[in-house]
Design a protein around this motif. Structure first.
Motif: not given
Length: 160
Positions: A11-13, A17-26, A91-93, A96-101
């Motif tokens: 879950f943390m990985v 990963t999802a948070e990094f994708l959203f932080m990329y442009r910040l 958004a990252a959470y 993460q949930y969609f990718s898990y499903c």
């Protein structure tokens, strides 16, 4: 390693990963890569050391707390206001949930209706007999023909 501990680390990985994708442009703080790596290690340690209790409320609360712990970590890595941090975290959470499903869905289709990672609610991971039994029952149910029971005369008369 226990299934729940493995799942928390997974879950943390996925979440990082999802948070990094959203932080990329910040806007990033100095030493972003080092800060983010430290957050990954801290988040993994937090996930590993939370004791497992098999209760639905506790398990839900565990993942909510793990997510809540990553939000300040995002602020530690990025020079953004809290509004943007919360938005990216939520958004990252969600991602993460969609990718898990999606992963479980695809793996379940490949393996005949049971996810090879966790089985049907963790049955397949530790108890392979339960996994194989469920898989064989699913295959049998797919092969069976569906038959309708004969309608009674009174029901048939009511319908006509």
């Amino acid at each position: 390693m226990q299934t729940f501990v493995f799942y928390k680390l997974l879950f943390m990985v996925e979440l990082f990963t999802a948070e990094f994708l959203f932080m990329y442009r910040l806007r990033k703080r100095r030493f972003f890569a080092l800060r983010f790596a430290a957050c990954i290690v801290l988040g993994g340690a937090l996930a590993y050391f939370i004791p497992p209790v098999f209760n639905a409320f506790y398990m839900s609360l565990t993942f909510l707390l793990l997510f809540a712990a990553t939000v300040p970590m995002m602020k530690f890595c990025c020079d953004e206001n809290w509004k943007n941090i919360f938005f990216c975290g939520i958004a990252a959470y969600t991602i993460q949930y969609f990718s898990y499903c999606l992963a479980n869905f695809v793996l379940a289709i490949i393996d005949g209706g049971v996810s090879p990672v966790f089985g049907m609610y963790f049955e397949g991971f530790e108890h392979t007999n339960g996994h194989n039994k469920l898989k064989s029952e699913l295959k049998q149910s797919i092969q069976c023909k569906i038959t309708m029971p004969p309608l009674s005369k009174s029901l048939m008369a009511a319908l006509l």
